[in-house]
Motif scaffolding. Sequence first.
Motif, PDB file in Angstrom:
ATOM      1  N   PRO A   4       0.748  -1.239   0.426  1.00 26.56           N
ATOM      2  CA  PRO A   4      -0.042  -0.460  -0.120  1.00 26.56           C
ATOM      3  C   PRO A   4       0.818   1.087  -0.111  1.00 26.56           C
ATOM      4  O   PRO A   4       0.405   2.079  -0.537  1.00 26.56           O
ATOM      5  N   ASP A   5       2.072   0.923   1.023  1.00 23.88           N
ATOM      6  CA  ASP A   5       3.199   2.558   1.005  1.00 23.88           C
ATOM      7  C   ASP A   5       3.030   3.045  -0.805  1.00 23.88           C
ATOM      8  O   ASP A   5       3.311   3.659  -1.203  1.00 23.88           O
ATOM      9  N   GLY A   6       4.093   2.015  -1.566  1.00 30.03           N
ATOM     10  CA  GLY A   6       4.408   2.045  -2.592  1.00 30.03           C
ATOM     11  C   GLY A   6       3.177   2.653  -3.595  1.00 30.03           C
ATOM     12  O   GLY A   6       3.430   3.578  -4.663  1.00 30.03           O
ATOM     13  N   ILE A   7       2.246   2.212  -3.404  1.00 31.58           N
ATOM     14  CA  ILE A   7       0.548   3.165  -4.035  1.00 31.58           C
ATOM     15  C   ILE A   7      -0.132   4.458  -4.021  1.00 31.58           C
ATOM     16  O   ILE A   7       0.175   5.010  -4.744  1.00 31.58           O
ATOM     17  N   VAL A   8       0.452   4.740  -2.798  1.00 33.76           N
ATOM     18  CA  VAL A   8       0.040   5.531  -2.168  1.00 33.76           C
ATOM     19  C   VAL A   8       1.547   7.065  -2.583  1.00 33.76           C
ATOM     20  O   VAL A   8       1.507   7.800  -2.933  1.00 33.76           O
ATOM     21  N   ALA A   9       2.715   6.344  -2.756  1.00 33.86           N
ATOM     22  CA  ALA A   9       3.759   7.077  -2.966  1.00 33.86           C
ATOM     23  C   ALA A   9       3.898   7.385  -4.791  1.00 33.86           C
ATOM     24  O   ALA A   9       3.607   8.061  -4.866  1.00 33.86           O
ATOM     25  N   ILE A  10       3.038   6.157  -5.542  1.00 30.30           N
ATOM     26  CA  ILE A  10       2.714   6.545  -7.163  1.00 30.30           C
ATOM     27  C   ILE A  10       1.756   7.814  -7.607  1.00 30.30           C
ATOM     28  O   ILE A  10       1.921   8.538  -7.594  1.00 30.30           O
ATOM     29  N   GLU A  11       0.594   6.968  -6.549  1.00 28.73           N
ATOM     30  CA  GLU A  11      -0.403   8.137  -6.695  1.00 28.73           C
ATOM     31  C   GLU A  11      -0.201   9.536  -6.254  1.00 28.73           C
ATOM     32  O   GLU A  11      -0.878  11.331  -6.723  1.00 28.73           O
ATOM     33  N   ALA A  12       1.212   9.819  -5.136  1.00 31.14           N
ATOM     34  CA  ALA A  12       1.541  11.405  -4.684  1.00 31.14           C
ATOM     35  C   ALA A  12       2.256  11.991  -5.992  1.00 31.14           C
ATOM     36  O   ALA A  12       2.244  13.546  -6.290  1.00 31.14           O
ATOM     37  N   GLU A  13       3.028  10.993  -6.810  1.00 29.23           N
ATOM     38  CA  GLU A  13       3.795  10.994  -7.658  1.00 29.23           C
ATOM     39  C   GLU A  13       3.213  11.313  -8.984  1.00 29.23           C
ATOM     40  O   GLU A  13       3.760  12.474  -9.301  1.00 29.23           O
ATOM     41  N   LEU A  14       1.967  11.272  -8.902  1.00 29.40           N
ATOM     42  CA  LEU A  14       1.335  11.683 -10.266  1.00 29.40           C
ATOM     43  C   LEU A  14       0.330  12.693  -9.931  1.00 29.40           C
ATOM     44  O   LEU A  14       0.379  13.373 -11.080  1.00 29.40           O
ATOM     45  N   PRO A  98      14.731  -0.673 -18.145  1.00 30.95           N
ATOM     46  CA  PRO A  98      14.445  -1.053 -16.460  1.00 30.95           C
ATOM     47  C   PRO A  98      14.035  -0.189 -15.684  1.00 30.95           C
ATOM     48  O   PRO A  98      15.938   0.258 -15.935  1.00 30.95           O
ATOM     49  N   THR A  99      14.715  -0.271 -14.536  1.00 29.16           N
ATOM     50  CA  THR A  99      14.379   1.321 -13.641  1.00 29.16           C
ATOM     51  C   THR A  99      15.304   0.080 -12.396  1.00 29.16           C
ATOM     52  O   THR A  99      14.701  -0.909 -12.420  1.00 29.16           O
ATOM     53  N   SER A 100      15.542   0.802 -11.240  1.00 30.53           N
ATOM     54  CA  SER A 100      16.909  -0.026  -9.967  1.00 30.53           C
ATOM     55  C   SER A 100      15.113  -0.554  -9.131  1.00 30.53           C
ATOM     56  O   SER A 100      14.121   0.741  -9.247  1.00 30.53           O
ATOM     57  N   VAL A 101      14.819  -2.017  -9.249  1.00 35.30           N
ATOM     58  CA  VAL A 101      13.877  -2.596  -8.263  1.00 35.30           C
ATOM     59  C   VAL A 101      14.484  -2.227  -6.548  1.00 35.30           C
ATOM     60  O   VAL A 101      13.784  -1.592  -5.711  1.00 35.30           O
ATOM     61  N   ALA A 102      15.524  -1.015  -6.580  1.00 30.41           N
ATOM     62  CA  ALA A 102      16.292  -0.265  -5.222  1.00 30.41           C
ATOM     63  C   ALA A 102      15.781   1.448  -5.259  1.00 30.41           C
ATOM     64  O   ALA A 102      15.479   1.455  -4.299  1.00 30.41           O
ATOM     65  N   ALA A 103      14.596   1.547  -6.323  1.00 27.96           N
ATOM     66  CA  ALA A 103      14.599   2.630  -6.703  1.00 27.96           C
ATOM     67  C   ALA A 103      13.149   3.125  -5.338  1.00 27.96           C
ATOM     68  O   ALA A 103      12.472   1.895  -5.365  1.00 27.96           O
ATOM     69  N   SER A 104      12.370   4.468  -5.581  1.00 27.29           N
ATOM     70  CA  SER A 104      11.216   4.248  -4.413  1.00 27.29           C
ATOM     71  C   SER A 104      10.514   3.925  -5.442  1.00 27.29           C
ATOM     72  O   SER A 104      11.141   4.003  -6.412  1.00 27.29           O
ATOM     73  N   ALA A 105       9.334   3.689  -5.499  1.00 26.62           N
ATOM     74  CA  ALA A 105       8.392   2.792  -6.393  1.00 26.62           C
ATOM     75  C   ALA A 105       7.751   4.481  -7.111  1.00 26.62           C
ATOM     76  O   ALA A 105       7.499   4.656  -8.616  1.00 26.62           O
ATOM     77  N   ALA A 106       7.570   5.453  -5.769  1.00 27.77           N
ATOM     78  CA  ALA A 106       7.347   7.244  -7.163  1.00 27.77           C
ATOM     79  C   ALA A 106       8.616   7.259  -8.164  1.00 27.77           C
ATOM     80  O   ALA A 106       8.327   7.822  -9.180  1.00 27.77           O
ATOM     81  N   ASP A 107      10.341   7.048  -7.882  1.00 27.26           N
ATOM     82  CA  ASP A 107      11.167   7.058  -8.695  1.00 27.26           C
ATOM     83  C   ASP A 107      10.643   6.289 -10.250  1.00 27.26           C
ATOM     84  O   ASP A 107      10.884   6.756 -10.996  1.00 27.26           O
ATOM     85  N   ARG A 108      10.413   5.097  -9.843  1.00 29.90           N
ATOM     86  CA  ARG A 108      10.614   4.318 -10.397  1.00 29.90           C
ATOM     87  C   ARG A 108       9.114   4.710 -12.283  1.00 29.90           C
ATOM     88  O   ARG A 108       9.833   4.871 -13.192  1.00 29.90           O
ATOM     89  N   VAL A 109       8.364   5.165 -11.131  1.00 32.89           N
ATOM     90  CA  VAL A 109       7.382   5.918 -12.151  1.00 32.89           C
ATOM     91  C   VAL A 109       7.272   7.002 -12.407  1.00 32.89           C
ATOM     92  O   VAL A 109       7.624   6.742 -14.027  1.00 32.89           O
ATOM     93  N   ARG A 110       8.502   7.706 -11.937  1.00 35.40           N
ATOM     94  CA  ARG A 110       8.197   9.197 -12.855  1.00 35.40           C
ATOM     95  C   ARG A 110       9.297   8.750 -14.165  1.00 35.40           C
ATOM     96  O   ARG A 110       9.752   9.340 -14.841  1.00 35.40           O
ATOM     97  N   VAL A 111      11.210   7.891 -13.357  1.00 39.56           N
ATOM     98  CA  VAL A 111      11.542   7.925 -14.508  1.00 39.56           C
ATOM     99  C   VAL A 111      10.711   7.298 -15.998  1.00 39.56           C
ATOM    100  O   VAL A 111      11.204   7.045 -17.156  1.00 39.56           O
TER     101      VAL A 111
END
Length: 564
Positions: A4-14, A98-111
């Motif tokens: 859930p934290d990852g989903i929240v972070a992705i939506e904050a980035e969007l 591919p994006t790094s799996v170590a990066a945050s969910a928000a950063d990966r979607v942004r990239v």
Amino acid sequence: MALPDGIVAIEAELQSQRPGRWRRLTAEELHQESLHLFQTGWRVEVVEGEIRPAGVDHFLVVIDAAFPNSQPRIVAPGMGSDFRWPHVEPEGFLCLRPTSVAASAADRVRVHLGDALELLNYPEEKCAAEFEREFGAYWAQQATRPQASMRVVSLVKPGGKSREVFFHLDNRLSRLVAADTKAEVKAWLNSAGWPIGDHDVLPGLLVRLKKPWVPAEFPKTIGDTVKGLPDDAVRATLPANRKSLFLFEATTATGPVFAAVLASGAKSDKIKNGFRSWNHVPVGHIKRAMAPQRVERVVVSRVDAPWIHGRGHSADQAPLQARKVAVIGCGSVGSEVAELLAKAGVGELSFADSDDLMSANAGRHLLGISYLGWSKAKGVATELRRRLPHLKIGATFTSKFERLKPAELALLAGMDMIVTAGLDIEGEAAVNAWRQTLERPPAYLSTWVEAYALVGHAVLLFGKDDLMTRFEGERPAFRLTDWPAGSGDLIVEAGCGNVFQPHGAVDLQTSIAMAAKLALDALLDRIPASCRRVWFGDREAVAAHGGIAREGFTEVNAMRQFSW
């Protein structure tokens, strides 16, 4: 399940990137066939003029249940599946770095979103260059015959000019084998266990493309395929009533790539239309009559030696392909060394062994139970030829080395290297003595293991260097273990008088690899003088098995090289 934290972070980035211009996908939208593998997704609006292709007003960002241990995907549904843009897969999925799996969910979607915008704003010349660079991948994606239903395997040598080639089509196996010559087609199939005659090999045509096609240029009909080709080549490749092969070679930034087109045979009765013979029908008439006929685009699998042994990029392949090696002693060590030399790309192998494969050998031998009772030499030759049909098998001798005839010895004298593996002392002494009689003896690599395979030896000798000068009686002076009588270094096989060394396939592997590597180093002229390599295994295990470790056994699990 995505956290859930990852989903929240992705939506904050969007929301940060595109306030009010995104929303989460409904369950019904995710149930679409193209999205059923994904668990969560978002629709992100694209404003007019933000990307170059027309008709794209939104992206989909989707993640599957494995996220964040998988890649988020970006979909541009408006791009469709017509391959009009590079790196756009069917259903509009974008192929992004591919994006790094170590990066945050928000950063990966942004990239990923940034990369999607960059991709869909490529200028025309960049699009063309990307299509050309990945010509083989796009050809495979647009093949009209899946590889499971038709596979073209090619021995054709890359480079050179457009020319006649030859092929054999086996509909039972859904396989077409192509090569530069008839002899190469027949030899490969004979080695693979499917011998054919001359009449089964037909002419085809290799066409060198000036540059790789983009998908829009892929031929769909015979008319597309033969456009610009010389009439005499077309006539030879489009005979009546059989399949025709057009092989295309393109040079890409990473090397040559082959593609194939198959055309069904011309119906001669309809096309002849009054001509007595097919050969009298004007080629222009044949081309016009067959032009609308659709062709099959087929993927080509290269099976030539430079590809098999290094994907066309190994500097060692050509020199190894020119080398000839004889393996004397095709037991558990010799057969495995032979396999490694074959896989490395040695061009020709010969074999000698007087033993047959027994069930007790099968657990640590290259050959399995299906070769039970076979001559080991013939079995190894057959198995390696089957696995690597381009490999040349020289001579196969089923007698002891000591009993070979002069003509057979003369063949061995022409080798670049003789490898002896696990021979008894009589055989080793005979090989060593024979070499002394030759004016220019081949390199000589002798390999064996001590009890329990706790120590392995590989001795490489050049010229007339003499193995036996370093022996004390029947044992090498440089051995690292001694085994008092009754210590169990040799065991009598149940129910007979045979004796064997108590070690298994795993125990042998380091010594086998060491011997094969030394052989390859010598064949590639990387070893200037005679030497020996030693595998030091588990020193403590020597005493545990009732043996004695000699003073020289100073290391554990290490390989060392010594001058001779």
